[in-house]
Design a protein around this motif. Structure first.
Motif, PDB file in Angstrom:
ATOM      1  N   GLU A   1      41.105  41.955  58.636  1.00 19.97           N
ATOM      2  CA  GLU A   1      41.054  43.376  58.977  1.00 19.97           C
ATOM      3  C   GLU A   1      41.101  44.288  57.757  1.00 19.97           C
ATOM      4  O   GLU A   1      40.283  45.197  57.619  1.00 19.97           O
ATOM      5  N   ASN A   2      42.033  44.070  56.830  1.00 21.66           N
ATOM      6  CA  ASN A   2      42.237  45.010  55.737  1.00 21.66           C
ATOM      7  C   ASN A   2      41.503  44.571  54.475  1.00 21.66           C
ATOM      8  O   ASN A   2      41.421  43.380  54.171  1.00 21.66           O
ATOM      9  N   PHE A   3      40.978  45.535  53.732  1.00 25.83           N
ATOM     10  CA  PHE A   3      40.397  45.260  52.430  1.00 25.83           C
ATOM     11  C   PHE A   3      40.660  46.450  51.520  1.00 25.83           C
ATOM     12  O   PHE A   3      40.807  47.578  51.992  1.00 25.83           O
ATOM     13  N   VAL A   4      40.721  46.225  50.217  1.00 27.27           N
ATOM     14  CA  VAL A   4      41.114  47.293  49.302  1.00 27.27           C
ATOM     15  C   VAL A   4      40.082  47.553  48.213  1.00 27.27           C
ATOM     16  O   VAL A   4      40.219  48.520  47.472  1.00 27.27           O
ATOM     17  N   ASN A   5      39.086  46.698  48.085  1.00 27.37           N
ATOM     18  CA  ASN A   5      38.102  46.891  47.030  1.00 27.37           C
ATOM     19  C   ASN A   5      36.728  46.538  47.574  1.00 27.37           C
ATOM     20  O   ASN A   5      36.503  45.417  48.023  1.00 27.37           O
ATOM     21  N   LEU A   6      35.818  47.492  47.560  1.00 24.29           N
ATOM     22  CA  LEU A   6      34.447  47.280  48.009  1.00 24.29           C
ATOM     23  C   LEU A   6      33.520  48.015  47.050  1.00 24.29           C
ATOM     24  O   LEU A   6      33.609  49.231  46.912  1.00 24.29           O
ATOM     25  N   HIS A   7      32.670  47.273  46.361  1.00 27.94           N
ATOM     26  CA  HIS A   7      31.751  47.918  45.427  1.00 27.94           C
ATOM     27  C   HIS A   7      30.431  47.158  45.396  1.00 27.94           C
ATOM     28  O   HIS A   7      30.354  45.981  45.739  1.00 27.94           O
ATOM     29  N   TYR A   8      29.408  47.855  44.967  1.00 29.93           N
ATOM     30  CA  TYR A   8      28.048  47.312  44.896  1.00 29.93           C
ATOM     31  C   TYR A   8      27.740  46.918  43.454  1.00 29.93           C
ATOM     32  O   TYR A   8      28.181  47.579  42.505  1.00 29.93           O
ATOM     33  N   ASN A   9      26.971  45.829  43.293  1.00 29.99           N
ATOM     34  CA  ASN A   9      26.554  45.404  41.957  1.00 29.99           C
ATOM     35  C   ASN A   9      25.036  45.407  41.876  1.00 29.99           C
ATOM     36  O   ASN A   9      24.367  44.694  42.637  1.00 29.99           O
ATOM     37  N   PRO A  10      24.455  46.200  40.986  1.00 29.90           N
ATOM     38  CA  PRO A  10      22.988  46.311  40.925  1.00 29.90           C
ATOM     39  C   PRO A  10      22.298  45.082  40.335  1.00 29.90           C
ATOM     40  O   PRO A  10      21.090  44.926  40.497  1.00 29.90           O
ATOM     41  N   THR A  11      23.022  44.210  39.644  1.00 29.71           N
ATOM     42  CA  THR A  11      22.384  43.049  39.019  1.00 29.71           C
ATOM     43  C   THR A  11      21.975  41.980  40.024  1.00 29.71           C
ATOM     44  O   THR A  11      21.096  41.161  39.744  1.00 29.71           O
ATOM     45  N   ASP A  12      22.603  41.960  41.186  1.00 33.77           N
ATOM     46  CA  ASP A  12      22.238  40.997  42.230  1.00 33.77           C
ATOM     47  C   ASP A  12      22.113  41.641  43.604  1.00 33.77           C
ATOM     48  O   ASP A  12      21.877  40.956  44.601  1.00 33.77           O
ATOM     49  N   GLN A  13      22.296  42.976  43.665  1.00 36.03           N
ATOM     50  CA  GLN A  13      22.198  43.736  44.916  1.00 36.03           C
ATOM     51  C   GLN A  13      23.104  43.156  46.004  1.00 36.03           C
ATOM     52  O   GLN A  13      22.699  42.921  47.133  1.00 36.03           O
ATOM     53  N   LYS A  14      24.360  42.974  45.630  1.00 36.87           N
ATOM     54  CA  LYS A  14      25.360  42.466  46.563  1.00 36.87           C
ATOM     55  C   LYS A  14      26.558  43.399  46.625  1.00 36.87           C
ATOM     56  O   LYS A  14      26.836  44.145  45.678  1.00 36.87           O
ATOM     57  N   LEU A  15      27.237  43.356  47.757  1.00 34.33           N
ATOM     58  CA  LEU A  15      28.519  44.027  47.903  1.00 34.33           C
ATOM     59  C   LEU A  15      29.620  43.002  47.674  1.00 34.33           C
ATOM     60  O   LEU A  15      29.547  41.873  48.179  1.00 34.33           O
ATOM     61  N   TYR A  16      30.645  43.408  46.916  1.00 35.33           N
ATOM     62  CA  TYR A  16      31.793  42.539  46.659  1.00 35.33           C
ATOM     63  C   TYR A  16      33.030  43.173  47.288  1.00 35.33           C
ATOM     64  O   TYR A  16      33.345  44.338  47.036  1.00 35.33           O
ATOM     65  N   MET A  17      33.711  42.389  48.110  1.00 33.77           N
ATOM     66  CA  MET A  17      34.893  42.879  48.815  1.00 33.77           C
ATOM     67  C   MET A  17      36.083  41.976  48.499  1.00 33.77           C
ATOM     68  O   MET A  17      35.947  40.757  48.426  1.00 33.77           O
ATOM     69  N   TYR A  18      37.243  42.607  48.302  1.00 34.25           N
ATOM     70  CA  TYR A  18      38.501  41.848  48.190  1.00 34.25           C
ATOM     71  C   TYR A  18      39.234  42.045  49.506  1.00 34.25           C
ATOM     72  O   TYR A  18      39.781  43.103  49.776  1.00 34.25           O
ATOM     73  N   ASN A  19      39.223  41.008  50.341  1.00 31.45           N
ATOM     74  CA  ASN A  19      39.612  41.105  51.744  1.00 31.45           C
ATOM     75  C   ASN A  19      40.890  40.313  51.999  1.00 31.45           C
ATOM     76  O   ASN A  19      40.851  39.100  52.198  1.00 31.45           O
ATOM     77  N   ASN A  20      42.030  41.004  51.943  1.00 33.64           N
ATOM     78  CA  ASN A  20      43.326  40.372  52.211  1.00 33.64           C
ATOM     79  C   ASN A  20      43.555  39.129  51.351  1.00 33.64           C
ATOM     80  O   ASN A  20      44.018  38.097  51.825  1.00 33.64           O
TER      81      ASN A  20
END
Length: 465
Positions: free
Chosen positions: A433-452
């Motif tokens: 349910e909870n996550f604290v970091n969500l950002h996009y990376n243009p080098t691979d066009q992916k979203l990175y999430m730190y999820n609990n």
């Protein structure tokens, strides 16, 4: 006459006393008894009884203790017997699998030229798993047995055979090279076809995000601790030459920033084998939960006084900029103390925050990387306390909001070029349910999430013009 009656009465009294005590005296050893002496005097009967009792009474408490010990031992025996039955069943399964593995090794031994290196490596992995299972059985039973020792020896011998067979695999090396060359050509053809239907990495020839893939959960954090819920992970959004495959990670048990770990590639990240570690000295620690690595530099939020901070990972030089515009009263739904949210995309480096003047709405600011100052600002309509997180893609801010336990929704975007706002509904499935970091990376066009405490990533699909 009176004296004779008195003696008769005493004799009867002693006899009755003897009869009453006789059950208890039956417990006494024979040597504790003395026979009574019977004498006569003056024509009358005189009975003299001598009884020696031990110093202690019957040990009823000791008998009760022994009964309890016996009961406990009986329960322990039942538990151990049940464990033996359970491990016996598991051992039967393992023996069956091991027989199949033995047959495979025998086949390979008879014709080793028909197998490639991957077959040997798979066998070696399975043998290591069997070895670990046998060790687990021995530890669980806290003992050894001829059967377990024999099984362990057989696994060791099979490992030696596999290693020996692999040395005979020279004739297949050329075949393997040819097959790999074919596979490489197919991959190159597939890549060319894929480039025709997808946007180029690093370019913005699209009209925005159309959908997001299901989450790819890599594993729990490098500390192997779900209590490290605050932090982040990802790749450098503008890597320097030679560090294109580098990953970074930093996490903590509270919303703070004081150390980072760098991994040379994805495999090292999974193996938790970092090539360097940066610990922030006292007075330079950060706070909040969101930070990024851009141009081999970590950008994070510092406190006391409140400021933007950056650390060059090569020179270990720190830089700071006081930031009085951002309010310390508004943060994201899941993230305490996250007042400055750094993000990087194809257009450069950004920071998002809320202000008192904007009444808690998110403000986007473009950062000049050389001067570490603010180039321009845009005020959005997204009220930060209702936003789960936000990120930048091609100069467009995307904001999420909580859906249910398993779903987040990308619901809002703001284009800094056209100042156009849009409302949308793009589901973002969460691992937890909870996550604290969500950002996009243009080098691979992916979203990175730190999820609990877990590493999670998403592939982003864009609409074409």
């Amino acid at each position: 006459m009176i004296r004779g009656r008195y003696r008769d009465t005493m004799a009867l009294t002693l006899l009755l006393l003897f009869l009453i005590l006789s059950p208890a005296l039956a417990w006494l050893p024979v040597e504790d008894w003395e026979s009574g002496n019977v004498t006569t005097s003056g024509g009358g009967l005189e009975c003299v009884c001598s009884v020696f009792l031990p110093d202690s009474s019957f040990p009823a408490d000791r008998v009760q203790h022994m009964q309890q010990v016996a009961t406990n031992l009986r329960l322990e025996v039942e538990i151990q017997m049940n464990k033996l039955v359970y491990y016996g069943a598991k051992l039967d399964i393992f023996l069956g699998e091991l027989k199949g593995l033995t047959v495979r090794v025998a086949i390979m031994e008879s014709s080793p030229d028909n197998y490639i290196k991957l077959d040997f490596e798979m066998l070696r992995i399975e043998l290591r798993e069997f070895e670990a299972l046998v060790s687990q059985l021995k530890e669980s039973l806290n003992s050894s047995s001829p059967m377990l020792d024999s099984l362990y020896t057989e696994i060791h011998n099979m490992t030696l055979i596999v290693n020996q067979l692999e040395t005979y695999d020279k004739s297949n090396l050329e075949v393997i090279r040819i097959e790999f060359a074919k596979l490489q050509r197919k991959l190159e053809e597939c890549q060319k076809e894929q480039e025709l239907i997808t946007p180029d990495i690093g370019n913005c020839n699209h009209t925005g995000i159309m959908s997001v893939s299901k989450p790819k959960v890599f594993q729990i954090n490098a500390h192997l601790n779900p209590g490290y819920q605050y932090g982040g992970w990802g790749k450098d959004s503008k890597p320097v030459r030679g560090y294109e495959s580098m990953y970074w990670y930093g996490a903590y048990s509270r919303p703070s920033v004081y150390e980072f770990y760098l991994y040379s590639n994805y495999d090292k990240l999974i193996e938790r084998s970092s090539f360097t570690h940066h610990g922030l000295p006292q007075g330079y620690e950060g706070t909040g939960n969101n930070y990024v690595v851009h141009g081999n530099t970590v950008y994070f939020q510092a406190d006391n006084p409140f400021r933007m901070s950056k650390l060059n990972l090569t020179s270990s030089v720190y830089s700071h900029r006081h930031f009085t515009k951002a309010s310390e009263r508004f943060t994201y739904t899941y993230s305490p103390n996250q007042y400055l949210d750094f993000s990087a995309d194809e257009k450069g480096l950004w920071v998002m925050y809320a202000t008192e003047e904007a009444k808690g709405k998110i403000v986007i600011a473009k950062i000049d990387e050389k001067s570490f100052g603010i180039e321009d600002e845009w005020t959005t309509s997204a009220f930060k306390p209702l936003v789960g997180n936000a990120f930048m893609v091609c100069g467009v801010m995307y904001a999420t909001r909580p859906g249910d336990v398993n779903t987040e929704e990308i619901y809002y975007s703001y284009d800094t070029k056209t100042k156009e706002e849009k409302y949308m509904s793009i589901p973002l499935q969460k691992f937890q349910e909870n996550f604290v970091n969500l950002h996009y990376n243009p080098t691979d066009q992916k979203l990175y999430m730190y999820n609990n405490g877990y590493y999670v990533s998403y592939n982003v699909r864009f609409s074409r013009e």
